[in-house]
Write an enzyme that holds these catalytic residues in place. Sequence first.
Site, PDB file in Angstrom:
ATOM      1  N   TYR A 186      -3.534  -7.277  16.555  1.00  0.00           N
ATOM      2  CA  TYR A 186      -3.617  -6.409  15.363  1.00  0.00           C
ATOM      3  C   TYR A 186      -4.883  -5.556  15.427  1.00  0.00           C
ATOM      4  O   TYR A 186      -4.830  -4.335  15.221  1.00  0.00           O
ATOM      5  CB  TYR A 186      -3.626  -7.279  14.098  1.00  0.00           C
ATOM      6  CG  TYR A 186      -3.672  -6.488  12.808  1.00  0.00           C
ATOM      7  CD1 TYR A 186      -2.509  -5.986  12.239  1.00  0.00           C
ATOM      8  CD2 TYR A 186      -4.879  -6.253  12.147  1.00  0.00           C
ATOM      9  CE1 TYR A 186      -2.541  -5.261  11.043  1.00  0.00           C
ATOM     10  CE2 TYR A 186      -4.919  -5.531  10.954  1.00  0.00           C
ATOM     11  CZ  TYR A 186      -3.748  -5.043  10.407  1.00  0.00           C
ATOM     12  OH  TYR A 186      -3.781  -4.321   9.230  1.00  0.00           O
TER      13      TYR A 186
ATOM     14  N   THR B 245      -1.727  -7.367  -1.095  1.00  0.00           N
ATOM     15  CA  THR B 245      -0.298  -7.064  -0.869  1.00  0.00           C
ATOM     16  C   THR B 245       0.357  -8.290  -0.244  1.00  0.00           C
ATOM     17  O   THR B 245      -0.329  -9.283   0.061  1.00  0.00           O
ATOM     18  CB  THR B 245      -0.116  -5.889   0.114  1.00  0.00           C
ATOM     19  OG1 THR B 245      -0.591  -6.317   1.403  1.00  0.00           O
ATOM     20  CG2 THR B 245      -0.874  -4.651  -0.319  1.00  0.00           C
TER      21      THR B 245
ATOM     22  N   ILE C  18       0.841  -1.204   0.000  1.00  0.00           N
ATOM     23  CA  ILE C  18       0.000   0.000   0.000  1.00  0.00           C
ATOM     24  C   ILE C  18       0.878   1.256   0.000  1.00  0.00           C
ATOM     25  O   ILE C  18       0.643   2.197  -0.758  1.00  0.00           O
ATOM     26  CB  ILE C  18      -0.938  -0.010   1.234  1.00  0.00           C
ATOM     27  CG1 ILE C  18      -1.967  -1.152   1.093  1.00  0.00           C
ATOM     28  CG2 ILE C  18      -1.639   1.338   1.401  1.00  0.00           C
ATOM     29  CD1 ILE C  18      -2.824  -1.390   2.338  1.00  0.00           C
TER      30      ILE C  18
ATOM     31  N   SER D 286      -7.250   0.373   9.589  1.00  0.00           N
ATOM     32  CA  SER D 286      -7.757  -0.873   8.972  1.00  0.00           C
ATOM     33  C   SER D 286      -9.220  -1.043   9.346  1.00  0.00           C
ATOM     34  O   SER D 286      -9.665  -0.538  10.398  1.00  0.00           O
ATOM     35  CB  SER D 286      -6.963  -2.071   9.511  1.00  0.00           C
ATOM     36  OG  SER D 286      -7.575  -3.285   9.124  1.00  0.00           O
TER      37      SER D 286
ATOM     38  N   ASN E 284       2.209   4.609   7.741  1.00  0.00           N
ATOM     39  CA  ASN E 284       1.576   3.470   7.070  1.00  0.00           C
ATOM     40  C   ASN E 284       2.191   2.125   7.463  1.00  0.00           C
ATOM     41  O   ASN E 284       1.579   1.081   7.259  1.00  0.00           O
ATOM     42  CB  ASN E 284       1.693   3.702   5.550  1.00  0.00           C
ATOM     43  CG  ASN E 284       1.397   2.471   4.733  1.00  0.00           C
ATOM     44  OD1 ASN E 284       0.249   2.114   4.546  1.00  0.00           O
ATOM     45  ND2 ASN E 284       2.440   1.799   4.250  1.00  0.00           N
TER      46      ASN E 284
ATOM     47  N   LYS F 171      -5.083  -1.396  15.712  1.00  0.00           N
ATOM     48  CA  LYS F 171      -5.703  -0.524  14.708  1.00  0.00           C
ATOM     49  C   LYS F 171      -6.860   0.278  15.318  1.00  0.00           C
ATOM     50  O   LYS F 171      -7.067   1.439  14.940  1.00  0.00           O
ATOM     51  CB  LYS F 171      -6.165  -1.347  13.501  1.00  0.00           C
ATOM     52  CG  LYS F 171      -5.013  -1.984  12.723  1.00  0.00           C
ATOM     53  CD  LYS F 171      -4.096  -0.934  12.093  1.00  0.00           C
ATOM     54  CE  LYS F 171      -3.043  -1.537  11.177  1.00  0.00           C
ATOM     55  NZ  LYS F 171      -2.199  -0.529  10.536  1.00  0.00           N
TER      56      LYS F 171
HETATM   57  P1  NAI Z   1       3.276  -4.869   3.617  1.00  0.00           P
HETATM   58  O1  NAI Z   1       3.671  -5.976   4.510  1.00  0.00           O
HETATM   59  O2  NAI Z   1       3.519  -4.971   2.151  1.00  0.00           O
HETATM   60  O3  NAI Z   1       3.860  -3.478   4.120  1.00  0.00           O
HETATM   61  C1  NAI Z   1       4.138  -3.197   5.458  1.00  0.00           C
HETATM   62  C2  NAI Z   1       5.243  -2.156   5.472  1.00  0.00           C
HETATM   63  O4  NAI Z   1       5.557  -1.804   6.815  1.00  0.00           O
HETATM   64  C3  NAI Z   1       6.510  -2.683   4.816  1.00  0.00           C
HETATM   65  O5  NAI Z   1       6.986  -1.726   3.897  1.00  0.00           O
HETATM   66  C4  NAI Z   1       7.481  -2.807   5.994  1.00  0.00           C
HETATM   67  O6  NAI Z   1       8.822  -2.573   5.620  1.00  0.00           O
HETATM   68  C5  NAI Z   1       6.961  -1.704   6.920  1.00  0.00           C
HETATM   69  N1  NAI Z   1       7.416  -1.934   8.293  1.00  0.00           N
HETATM   70  C6  NAI Z   1       7.152  -2.996   9.088  1.00  0.00           C
HETATM   71  N2  NAI Z   1       7.797  -2.872  10.267  1.00  0.00           N
HETATM   72  C7  NAI Z   1       8.454  -1.678  10.206  1.00  0.00           C
HETATM   73  C8  NAI Z   1       9.303  -0.968  11.102  1.00  0.00           C
HETATM   74  N3  NAI Z   1       9.600  -1.465  12.326  1.00  0.00           N
HETATM   75  N4  NAI Z   1       9.812   0.222  10.718  1.00  0.00           N
HETATM   76  C9  NAI Z   1       9.544   0.730   9.493  1.00  0.00           C
HETATM   77  N5  NAI Z   1       8.749   0.108   8.597  1.00  0.00           N
HETATM   78  C10 NAI Z   1       8.225  -1.084   8.956  1.00  0.00           C
HETATM   79  O7  NAI Z   1       1.713  -4.695   3.891  1.00  0.00           O
HETATM   80  P2  NAI Z   1       0.632  -3.636   3.412  1.00  0.00           P
HETATM   81  O8  NAI Z   1      -0.574  -4.425   3.156  1.00  0.00           O
HETATM   82  O9  NAI Z   1       1.146  -2.744   2.367  1.00  0.00           O
HETATM   83  O10 NAI Z   1       0.412  -2.818   4.770  1.00  0.00           O
HETATM   84  C11 NAI Z   1       0.538  -1.406   4.859  1.00  0.00           C
HETATM   85  C12 NAI Z   1      -0.380  -0.913   5.962  1.00  0.00           C
HETATM   86  O11 NAI Z   1      -1.730  -1.186   5.584  1.00  0.00           O
HETATM   87  C13 NAI Z   1      -0.175  -1.613   7.306  1.00  0.00           C
HETATM   88  O12 NAI Z   1      -0.299  -0.661   8.344  1.00  0.00           O
HETATM   89  C14 NAI Z   1      -1.335  -2.609   7.360  1.00  0.00           C
HETATM   90  O13 NAI Z   1      -1.684  -2.921   8.674  1.00  0.00           O
HETATM   91  C15 NAI Z   1      -2.414  -1.813   6.653  1.00  0.00           C
HETATM   92  N6  NAI Z   1      -3.521  -2.591   6.120  1.00  0.00           N
HETATM   93  C16 NAI Z   1      -3.318  -3.576   5.183  1.00  0.00           C
HETATM   94  C17 NAI Z   1      -4.392  -4.268   4.675  1.00  0.00           C
HETATM   95  C18 NAI Z   1      -4.251  -5.346   3.644  1.00  0.00           C
HETATM   96  O14 NAI Z   1      -5.235  -6.052   3.377  1.00  0.00           O
HETATM   97  N7  NAI Z   1      -3.120  -5.521   3.016  1.00  0.00           N
HETATM   98  C19 NAI Z   1      -5.768  -3.980   5.132  1.00  0.00           C
HETATM   99  C20 NAI Z   1      -5.855  -2.923   6.106  1.00  0.00           C
HETATM  100  C21 NAI Z   1      -4.761  -2.262   6.569  1.00  0.00           C
END
Ligand code: NAI
Length: 263
Positions: A171, A205, A31, A156, A104, A175
């Site tokens: 989680y 993702t 995202i 979320s 994010n 959120k």
């Molecule tokens: P993803 O796993 O592709 O991205 C997560 C990102 O967070 C990655 O770029 C990772 O490097 C970063 N990250 C994790 N720990 C970190 C840290 N300690 N310091 C800096 N960066 C860190 O997953 P996605 O889906 O792109 O998730 C992005 C956001 O969207 C998250 O907050 C997730 O909870 C939220 N989200 C995702 C949904 C989905 O269905 N994929 C639905 C609702 C919310």
Amino acid sequence: MVLAKPENKNVLSAFSLRGKVAAVTGGARGIGLEVSRGLAEAGADVALIYSSTRDAESLAAEIASANNVKCVAYRSNVTDAGTIEGTIKQIAKDFGKLDIIVANAGVTSHYPAEDYTPEQFSEIMKVNLDGAFYTAQAASRIFKEQGYGNVIFTASVSAILVNVPQKQAAYNASKAGLVQLAKCLSVEWVDFCRVNCISPGFISTDMISAFPAEWKEKWLGMVPAQRFCDPYELKGAYVFCASDASSYMTGAQIVIDGGYTLP
Ligand code: NAI
């Protein structure tokens, strides 16, 4: 005054981010990468903050050349307040200012609630809630000094409902906490920045691709849209929150879920 009326009343140009500087945590994947692209397409210079993505620098270069903007990758860790504050200060210094922060970064895990170890529970809170707060707080110090700024959290639908069949109390609680945190900050910081949340449903993702096929089948049956969302479909909402097109909006939660939270 942040909630001052923008002079420009034309709706399409109100969406323009030309001349603005944005930073996005988790900005090189999923995202966050599409949000970074969207902000750059709308004209912003963008800092991608990443923790482990190997090709973050080449992604930043690609975004810069495709959109004729500045785009640079910064490695950081949102769970350490000093580290993320140092990164955000460096970005403001390198780019000359900071207009928009997108908090994010997020992680998930699945354990029955009675089995969580303290470490497993706090690992989720540390990234999703503490880390989002440290990110926003570091930006807010710059925004306060500048007299303007804009915070956008990725929350979320898990803030609103209890997902099944997976067990993910930490989680969901992280959120839900984030949505309430955003409301609190929007009131406290109203003199110098706006604060809003975007709550996605199921987005295709890495976060959901690894889950068992049976879970995904069950989820599809619960989403009126009968499909998952591609991350690029969220770009418009982030640009809206980041731009003058939403000049009077603060403390809001925008839910983008194909109707998942409704039945
Ligand atoms: P993803 O796993 O592709 O991205 C997560 C990102 O967070 C990655 O770029 C990772 O490097 C970063 N990250 C994790 N720990 C970190 C840290 N300690 N310091 C800096 N960066 C860190 O997953 P996605 O889906 O792109 O998730 C992005 C956001 O969207 C998250 O907050 C997730 O909870 C939220 N989200 C995702 C949904 C989905 O269905 N994929 C639905 C609702 C919310």
